[in-house]
Design a protein around this motif. Structure first.
Motif, PDB file in Angstrom:
ATOM      1  N   ASP A 199       0.921  -1.157   0.092  1.00 56.21           N
ATOM      2  CA  ASP A 199      -0.072   0.131  -0.068  1.00 56.21           C
ATOM      3  C   ASP A 199       0.968   1.165   0.010  1.00 56.21           C
ATOM      4  O   ASP A 199       1.443   1.534   1.123  1.00 56.21           O
ATOM      5  CB  ASP A 199      -0.945   0.022   1.298  1.00 56.21           C
ATOM      6  N   ARG A 200       1.043   1.579  -1.174  1.00 59.74           N
ATOM      7  CA  ARG A 200       2.038   2.904  -1.400  1.00 59.74           C
ATOM      8  C   ARG A 200       1.642   4.204  -0.524  1.00 59.74           C
ATOM      9  O   ARG A 200       2.434   4.736   0.126  1.00 59.74           O
ATOM     10  CB  ARG A 200       2.197   3.316  -2.722  1.00 59.74           C
ATOM     11  N   ARG A 201       0.340   4.234  -0.386  1.00 63.04           N
ATOM     12  CA  ARG A 201      -0.116   5.395   0.180  1.00 63.04           C
ATOM     13  C   ARG A 201       0.254   5.417   1.831  1.00 63.04           C
ATOM     14  O   ARG A 201       0.541   6.252   2.607  1.00 63.04           O
ATOM     15  CB  ARG A 201      -1.736   5.608   0.067  1.00 63.04           C
ATOM     16  N   TYR A 202       0.159   3.906   2.525  1.00 61.24           N
ATOM     17  CA  TYR A 202       0.238   3.881   3.843  1.00 61.24           C
ATOM     18  C   TYR A 202       1.790   3.892   3.950  1.00 61.24           C
ATOM     19  O   TYR A 202       2.092   4.288   5.061  1.00 61.24           O
ATOM     20  CB  TYR A 202      -0.375   2.503   4.073  1.00 61.24           C
ATOM     21  N   VAL A 203       2.568   3.360   3.009  1.00 62.59           N
ATOM     22  CA  VAL A 203       3.989   3.326   3.338  1.00 62.59           C
ATOM     23  C   VAL A 203       4.579   4.892   3.364  1.00 62.59           C
ATOM     24  O   VAL A 203       5.407   5.090   4.123  1.00 62.59           O
ATOM     25  CB  VAL A 203       4.676   2.495   2.234  1.00 62.59           C
ATOM     26  N   THR A 204       3.891   5.804   2.656  1.00 56.67           N
ATOM     27  CA  THR A 204       4.255   6.967   2.590  1.00 56.67           C
ATOM     28  C   THR A 204       3.924   7.676   4.030  1.00 56.67           C
ATOM     29  O   THR A 204       4.547   8.568   4.235  1.00 56.67           O
ATOM     30  CB  THR A 204       3.515   7.749   1.110  1.00 56.67           C
ATOM     31  N   LEU A 205       2.577   7.275   4.360  1.00 52.31           N
ATOM     32  CA  LEU A 205       2.255   8.016   5.499  1.00 52.31           C
ATOM     33  C   LEU A 205       2.988   7.514   6.570  1.00 52.31           C
ATOM     34  O   LEU A 205       3.738   8.493   7.393  1.00 52.31           O
ATOM     35  CB  LEU A 205       0.815   7.285   6.080  1.00 52.31           C
ATOM     36  N   THR A 206       3.629   6.448   6.737  1.00 55.40           N
ATOM     37  CA  THR A 206       4.610   5.670   7.755  1.00 55.40           C
ATOM     38  C   THR A 206       5.993   6.799   7.526  1.00 55.40           C
ATOM     39  O   THR A 206       6.497   7.152   8.764  1.00 55.40           O
ATOM     40  CB  THR A 206       4.870   4.432   7.525  1.00 55.40           C
ATOM     41  N   VAL A 207       6.530   6.901   6.249  1.00 54.53           N
ATOM     42  CA  VAL A 207       7.845   7.639   6.249  1.00 54.53           C
ATOM     43  C   VAL A 207       7.585   8.985   6.726  1.00 54.53           C
ATOM     44  O   VAL A 207       8.487   9.635   7.374  1.00 54.53           O
ATOM     45  CB  VAL A 207       8.223   7.540   4.662  1.00 54.53           C
ATOM     46  N   LEU A 208       6.618   9.872   6.158  1.00 59.91           N
ATOM     47  CA  LEU A 208       6.249  11.270   6.488  1.00 59.91           C
ATOM     48  C   LEU A 208       5.903  11.281   8.071  1.00 59.91           C
ATOM     49  O   LEU A 208       6.298  12.328   8.573  1.00 59.91           O
ATOM     50  CB  LEU A 208       4.900  11.881   5.743  1.00 59.91           C
ATOM     51  N   ALA A 209       5.083  10.319   8.533  1.00 58.72           N
ATOM     52  CA  ALA A 209       5.198  10.473  10.340  1.00 58.72           C
ATOM     53  C   ALA A 209       6.536  10.252  10.824  1.00 58.72           C
ATOM     54  O   ALA A 209       6.602  11.010  11.885  1.00 58.72           O
ATOM     55  CB  ALA A 209       4.272   9.281  10.593  1.00 58.72           C
ATOM     56  N   GLN A 328      -5.972  -4.516  10.434  1.00 61.57           N
ATOM     57  CA  GLN A 328      -5.412  -3.354  11.215  1.00 61.57           C
ATOM     58  C   GLN A 328      -4.151  -3.887  11.921  1.00 61.57           C
ATOM     59  O   GLN A 328      -3.197  -3.040  12.063  1.00 61.57           O
ATOM     60  CB  GLN A 328      -6.305  -3.008  12.260  1.00 61.57           C
ATOM     61  N   GLY A 329      -3.875  -5.283  12.218  1.00 67.23           N
ATOM     62  CA  GLY A 329      -2.646  -5.573  13.039  1.00 67.23           C
ATOM     63  C   GLY A 329      -1.328  -5.416  12.046  1.00 67.23           C
ATOM     64  O   GLY A 329      -0.655  -4.563  12.656  1.00 67.23           O
ATOM     65  N   GLN A 330      -1.402  -5.674  10.825  1.00 65.48           N
ATOM     66  CA  GLN A 330      -0.439  -5.524  10.011  1.00 65.48           C
ATOM     67  C   GLN A 330      -0.058  -3.990   9.463  1.00 65.48           C
ATOM     68  O   GLN A 330       1.006  -3.509   9.703  1.00 65.48           O
ATOM     69  CB  GLN A 330      -0.350  -6.481   8.611  1.00 65.48           C
ATOM     70  N   TYR A 331      -1.137  -3.251   9.290  1.00 61.97           N
ATOM     71  CA  TYR A 331      -1.142  -1.852   9.062  1.00 61.97           C
ATOM     72  C   TYR A 331      -0.614  -0.959  10.194  1.00 61.97           C
ATOM     73  O   TYR A 331       0.380  -0.298  10.063  1.00 61.97           O
ATOM     74  CB  TYR A 331      -2.405  -1.185   8.555  1.00 61.97           C
ATOM     75  N   GLN A 332      -1.112  -1.241  11.392  1.00 67.96           N
ATOM     76  CA  GLN A 332      -0.767  -0.613  12.486  1.00 67.96           C
ATOM     77  C   GLN A 332       0.819  -0.851  12.770  1.00 67.96           C
ATOM     78  O   GLN A 332       1.471   0.090  13.580  1.00 67.96           O
ATOM     79  CB  GLN A 332      -1.687  -0.779  13.799  1.00 67.96           C
ATOM     80  N   ALA A 333       1.274  -2.253  12.646  1.00 67.49           N
ATOM     81  CA  ALA A 333       2.663  -2.493  12.645  1.00 67.49           C
ATOM     82  C   ALA A 333       3.534  -1.807  12.122  1.00 67.49           C
ATOM     83  O   ALA A 333       4.536  -1.275  12.231  1.00 67.49           O
ATOM     84  CB  ALA A 333       2.875  -4.032  12.601  1.00 67.49           C
ATOM     85  N   LEU A 334       3.330  -1.701  10.589  1.00 71.59           N
ATOM     86  CA  LEU A 334       3.691  -0.877   9.847  1.00 71.59           C
ATOM     87  C   LEU A 334       3.922   0.673  10.237  1.00 71.59           C
ATOM     88  O   LEU A 334       4.999   1.333  10.242  1.00 71.59           O
ATOM     89  CB  LEU A 334       3.175  -0.598   8.354  1.00 71.59           C
ATOM     90  N   PHE A 335       2.941   1.304  10.590  1.00 73.36           N
ATOM     91  CA  PHE A 335       2.885   2.523  11.051  1.00 73.36           C
ATOM     92  C   PHE A 335       3.945   2.650  12.424  1.00 73.36           C
ATOM     93  O   PHE A 335       4.489   3.756  12.571  1.00 73.36           O
ATOM     94  CB  PHE A 335       1.597   3.162  11.445  1.00 73.36           C
TER      95      PHE A 335
END
Length: 396
Positions: A199-209, A328-335
């Motif tokens: 999910d490029r959008r979520y990866v981008t969110l993680t990096v920007l955060a 949510q588990g995998q996504y919140q882990a990435l964040f």
């Protein structure tokens, strides 16, 4: 069935207790391993860095495990890793044991952060998630602050740090009981692959955060070095600034997070954070030319804390709203890896930048964080999502 309020209170209690232990461990571990054990200071620092790097590689797989076996059991497994790390700390007298302890402890801590956020996503209705996450963040700061004070007393009394490691391990064991009763597990998902990483959008969110979270290495590494090498402020100024930040986060995080309820308010919070970030960096960059550097440093601490709390609230909203409900588990882990990214890359980038270029370096750092906050704000747009079940209450 455990209510959302009860689940979050149990998580917050566990968070505060283990954070108190962690604060004491952080306060005593460097002295213990360099003075008592006799490890070189470079090895002690290397172990911490390797532990943080290792946690980056294990957090997302842990999130996948969480989606499959449920949050409660996954949290118990993460706690076991942290306890194993602490017990190894207690007996580590060689470099391999010390590095293994750092890796286990860091992986357990990172997994716990992801798991707690996934529990929030599981048991709390969307409009209450940011406030629930803020409650957990406040518990961290209360615990770390109290634990740091305890650690200082332990060092002053000359008590063996092994006692601190064992007590912290006991707190984690107690926390496991709270995690096992922290609300219903999410239904097991038998998905394959790594949807969060694709999910490029979520990866981008993680990096920007991670960029907006450079406030952490600013306070812990960059600013202390700047104060002692480029200003006339006393050496204890950085400790006072860190204490002020801790107190202000405890006081401000919940009230600020209450204002973030939807995409519009998240966008506003992130935009405000960007302004505070550039302002704080400008103030810190001016310390060397100030006749009252301590006062100016405290003003910068206030601005940086306002940036931290407003950016966190907006980023948490995005982390929850952009993650699909079944993963949510995998996504919140990435964040959750955004925190480790900030802590690893922050000193490497910021220290040479500001020590080499001075005020210009601080300005460039502030502009970079401002740009990241603005990009996050641009991502905060309303998104149509399936309605959650009506029995998921809001944390008021």
């Amino acid at each position: 069935m455990t209510s959302a309020r009860t689940a979050i209170r149990r998580l917050a209690t566990a968070q505060a207790l283990t954070s108190a232990g962690d604060g004491a461990v952080l306060a005593v571990s460097a002295v213990h391993f360099t003075i008592r054990v006799g490890l070189p200071a470079g090895i002690v620092a290397l172990g911490l860095s390797l532990g943080a790097a290792t946690s980056l590689t294990t957090t997302v797989p842990f999130g996948t495990l969480l989606d499959r076996i449920g949050a409660r059991r996954a949290l118990a497994a993460a706690t076991a890793a942290a306890v194993a790390g602490l017990l190894l700390f207690a007996v580590a007298h060689t470099v391999p044991l010390y590095i293994a302890a750092c890796a286990l402890f860091a992986c357990g801590q990172s997994a716990l952060a992801a798991g707690r956020q996934a529990v929030v996503a599981t048991v709390v209705a969307p409009e209450g998630r940011v406030r629930a996450r803020a409650l957990l963040h406040t518990a961290v700061n209360i615990g770390i602050g109290a634990g740091s004070g305890i650690g200082a007393l332990v060092l002053a009394a000359g008590t063996n740090a092994v006692t601190v490691f064992l007590v912290d391990a006991g707190l984690f064991v107690f926390a496991t009981a709270l995690y096992l009763h922290a609300g219903p597990d999410a239904p097991a998902e038998r998905q394959t692959g790594w949807p969060a990483l694709r999910d490029r959008r979520y990866v981008t969110l993680t990096v920007l955060a991670a960029v907006t979270q450079l406030t952490m290495p600013i306070l812990s590494v960059t600013l202390p070095l700047w104060i002692v090498t480029r200003s006339s402020a006393p050496q204890w100024t950085s400790a006072v600034v860190l204490l002020a930040n801790t107190v202000l986060v405890v006081l401000l995080q919940l009230p600020i997070s209450r204002q973030v309820r939807d995409a519009r308010t998240a966008r506003r919070s992130l935009a405000i954070a960007g302004i505070f970030l550039i302002a704080a960096c400008s103030v810190f960059g001016s310390l060397g030319a100030s006749a009252h550097p301590v006062v100016l440093a405290l003003v910068g601490a206030l601005l940086l804390t306002l940036a931290e709390t407003t950016a966190s609230a907006g980023a948490w909203h995005l982390a929850f709203s952009l993650a699909p409900e079944g993963h949510q588990g995998q996504y919140q882990a990435l964040f959750a890896t955004s925190t480790a990214l900030a802590r690893i890359t922050g000193p490497i980038v910021l220290v040479p930048l500001v020590l080499t270029f001075g005020f210009l370096g601080w300005t460039l750092a502030g502009l970079g964080m401002l740009a990241a906050a603005a990009a996050l704000a641009a991502m905060a747009v309303p998104r149509r999502k399936p309605q959650r079940k009506a029995d998921c209450p809001v944390i008021a």
